[in-house]
Design a protein around this motif. Structure first.
Motif, PDB file in Angstrom:
ATOM      1  N   SER A 225       0.846  -1.191   0.000  1.00 40.62           N
ATOM      2  CA  SER A 225       0.000   0.000   0.000  1.00 40.62           C
ATOM      3  C   SER A 225       0.879   1.238   0.000  1.00 40.62           C
ATOM      4  N   ALA A 226       0.259   2.379  -0.142  1.00 39.13           N
ATOM      5  CA  ALA A 226       1.008   3.628  -0.242  1.00 39.13           C
ATOM      6  C   ALA A 226       1.879   3.877   0.980  1.00 39.13           C
ATOM      7  N   SER A 227       1.422   3.464   2.161  1.00 42.31           N
ATOM      8  CA  SER A 227       2.162   3.762   3.383  1.00 42.31           C
ATOM      9  C   SER A 227       3.535   3.095   3.416  1.00 42.31           C
ATOM     10  N   TYR A 228       3.777   2.106   2.567  1.00 42.39           N
ATOM     11  CA  TYR A 228       5.104   1.494   2.502  1.00 42.39           C
ATOM     12  C   TYR A 228       6.167   2.541   2.204  1.00 42.39           C
ATOM     13  N   TYR A 229       5.785   3.583   1.493  1.00 44.30           N
ATOM     14  CA  TYR A 229       6.740   4.612   1.088  1.00 44.30           C
ATOM     15  C   TYR A 229       6.815   5.798   2.042  1.00 44.30           C
ATOM     16  N   PHE A 230       6.116   5.741   3.177  1.00 44.62           N
ATOM     17  CA  PHE A 230       6.099   6.888   4.080  1.00 44.62           C
ATOM     18  C   PHE A 230       7.507   7.270   4.535  1.00 44.62           C
ATOM     19  N   GLY A 231       8.282   6.283   4.973  1.00 46.07           N
ATOM     20  CA  GLY A 231       9.634   6.567   5.455  1.00 46.07           C
ATOM     21  C   GLY A 231      10.528   7.125   4.376  1.00 46.07           C
ATOM     22  N   LEU A 232      10.415   6.590   3.175  1.00 46.49           N
ATOM     23  CA  LEU A 232      11.222   7.098   2.068  1.00 46.49           C
ATOM     24  C   LEU A 232      10.822   8.517   1.728  1.00 46.49           C
ATOM     25  N   SER A 233       9.524   8.801   1.759  1.00 46.35           N
ATOM     26  CA  SER A 233       9.048  10.158   1.498  1.00 46.35           C
ATOM     27  C   SER A 233       9.629  11.132   2.508  1.00 46.35           C
ATOM     28  N   ALA A 234       9.655  10.732   3.788  1.00 46.14           N
ATOM     29  CA  ALA A 234      10.176  11.604   4.837  1.00 46.14           C
ATOM     30  C   ALA A 234      11.668  11.858   4.677  1.00 46.14           C
ATOM     31  N   ALA A 235      12.375  10.908   4.062  1.00 49.69           N
ATOM     32  CA  ALA A 235      13.830  11.019   3.929  1.00 49.69           C
ATOM     33  C   ALA A 235      14.267  11.804   2.697  1.00 49.69           C
TER      34      ALA A 235
ATOM     35  N   ASP B 181      13.719  19.472  -2.110  1.00 53.31           N
ATOM     36  CA  ASP B 181      13.388  19.807  -3.498  1.00 53.31           C
ATOM     37  C   ASP B 181      12.710  18.670  -4.244  1.00 53.31           C
ATOM     38  N   VAL B 182      12.414  17.548  -3.536  1.00 50.51           N
ATOM     39  CA  VAL B 182      11.766  16.401  -4.172  1.00 50.51           C
ATOM     40  C   VAL B 182      10.496  16.061  -3.417  1.00 50.51           C
ATOM     41  N   GLU B 183       9.370  16.121  -4.112  1.00 54.74           N
ATOM     42  CA  GLU B 183       8.090  15.740  -3.529  1.00 54.74           C
ATOM     43  C   GLU B 183       7.673  14.374  -4.061  1.00 54.74           C
TER      44      GLU B 183
ATOM     45  N   ARG C 207      16.808   1.865   3.415  1.00 51.83           N
ATOM     46  CA  ARG C 207      17.168   3.132   2.778  1.00 51.83           C
ATOM     47  C   ARG C 207      18.683   3.375   2.805  1.00 51.83           C
ATOM     48  N   PRO C 208      19.460   2.459   2.194  1.00 44.59           N
ATOM     49  CA  PRO C 208      20.922   2.635   2.195  1.00 44.59           C
ATOM     50  C   PRO C 208      21.314   3.961   1.558  1.00 44.59           C
ATOM     51  N   GLN C 209      22.364   4.578   2.094  1.00 41.56           N
ATOM     52  CA  GLN C 209      22.765   5.902   1.641  1.00 41.56           C
ATOM     53  C   GLN C 209      23.089   5.918   0.154  1.00 41.56           C
TER      54      GLN C 209
ATOM     55  N   LEU D  81      21.630   7.807  -5.235  1.00 45.22           N
ATOM     56  CA  LEU D  81      21.249   7.482  -6.612  1.00 45.22           C
ATOM     57  C   LEU D  81      19.856   8.008  -6.925  1.00 45.22           C
ATOM     58  N   LEU D  82      18.937   7.836  -5.980  1.00 46.33           N
ATOM     59  CA  LEU D  82      17.566   8.298  -6.187  1.00 46.33           C
ATOM     60  C   LEU D  82      17.522   9.803  -6.402  1.00 46.33           C
ATOM     61  N   HIS D  83      18.179  10.549  -5.535  1.00 44.45           N
ATOM     62  CA  HIS D  83      18.188  12.005  -5.675  1.00 44.45           C
ATOM     63  C   HIS D  83      18.861  12.432  -6.979  1.00 44.45           C
ATOM     64  N   ARG D  84      19.950  11.790  -7.315  1.00 46.58           N
ATOM     65  CA  ARG D  84      20.654  12.156  -8.549  1.00 46.58           C
ATOM     66  C   ARG D  84      19.789  11.889  -9.782  1.00 46.58           C
ATOM     67  N   THR D  85      19.095  10.772  -9.783  1.00 43.75           N
ATOM     68  CA  THR D  85      18.243  10.434 -10.925  1.00 43.75           C
ATOM     69  C   THR D  85      17.094  11.421 -11.067  1.00 43.75           C
ATOM     70  N   VAL D  86      16.456  11.736  -9.951  1.00 45.46           N
ATOM     71  CA  VAL D  86      15.325  12.664  -9.987  1.00 45.46           C
ATOM     72  C   VAL D  86      15.781  14.063 -10.400  1.00 45.46           C
TER      73      VAL D  86
END
Length: 265
Positions: A35-45, A49-51, A243-245, A250-255
């Motif tokens: 469900s969507a809540s699986y991504y809550f922690g990743l969203s908080a991290a 500049d990324v929503e 959420r390995p650093q 990589l996620l931030h760089r890609t976005v």
């Protein structure tokens, strides 16, 4: 259960941390049974500049009493329609496990016909390339006849479900219909070997994933005309939870190297 076919963004999209000033938009798709809540922690991290927007599939959480999608094609059709209606400009799509296939199919629909919501990039996590799923269908061939405990064991064996969940009968009753529906959708999914998106694909997989081999994940390059790159991380199928650093970098760089998105909030 109730069947809902309209495309109300308030039901389909969750935004846990609205960022009206964000320059980039990341749209996430959950795994099978997720469900969507699986991504809550990743969203908080995520950086300011990324929503993150998360697609909430029918049949779970705030959509618990809706009938789950009967196929990935149906799910992608409705999700793409919702995203096309939002003020998005070239978001990055991210999907984990089954969510990577959902994101891929949504991306294809957003590109044809082209809309401002056509993705600037696709990130596929813990998932074999789309054309490999026909070869993997036999792994789910007996899903209709399996007991609840057997279905749950499929997910627990990947590291994604709390070990004690099978002991909570009420939780199981709520969780199982969506999980079974998702596994059936995965079993029946077929992709042409030449099905492709026109955006680049970043592939992430884990060295201890019992379900996805690096070679299978590496075949995502066949499904994009803009190139693909494979990144290997430590962990199991649900390595993302830690959420390995290196993954976050990589996620931030890609976005950030994709085109600017518009905030949903």
């Amino acid at each position: 259960m109730t069947r809902h076919t309209d495309m109300d963004p308030d039901r389909w999209i969750r935004c846990f941390h609205p960022k009206p000033g964000a320059r980039h938009t990341l749209v996430c798709f959950p795994h099978a049974g997720g469900s969507a809540s699986y991504y809550f922690g990743l969203s908080a991290a995520l950086a300011p500049d990324v929503e993150m927007l998360v697609v909430q599939y029918p049949g779970r959480e705030n959509r618990l009493f809706e009938e789950p999608a009967s196929s990935l094609a149906q799910l992608a059709h409705h999700a793409a329609g919702v995203l096309r209606s939002l003020p998005l400009i070239r978001p990055v799509l991210f999907g984990h496990s089954m969510g990577a296939i959902a994101a891929f199919e949504v991306a294809r629909r957003l590109e044809q016909p082209f809309s401002p919501a056509a993705p600037a990039a696709l990130i596929a996590s813990a998932c074999a390339a789309p054309s490999h799923h026909a070869n993997r269908a036999d792994r789910l061939s007996g899903i209709e006849d399996e007991q609840d405990t057997e279905v749950l064991a499929r997910v627990m064996g990947l590291g994604g479900t709390a070990a004690g969940v099978a002991e909570h009968e009420e939780l199981v009753r709520l969780f199982l219909p969506a999980l079974r529906a998702d596994l059936r959708a995965l079993r029946d999914y077929r992709s042409a070997s030449d099905a492709a998106v026109s955006c680049p694909v970043t592939v992430c997989t884990a060295d201890g994933d019992p379900d996805v081999r690096a070679a299978e994940a590496g075949e995502w390059g066949r499904h994009t005309t803009a190139g693909a790159e494979l990144h290997l991380f430590e962990g199991d199928h649900f390595y993302l939870g830690a959420r390995p650093q290196r993954f976050m970098d990589l996620l931030h760089r890609t976005v950030r190297t994709a085109r600017t998105g518009v905030s949903f909030a």
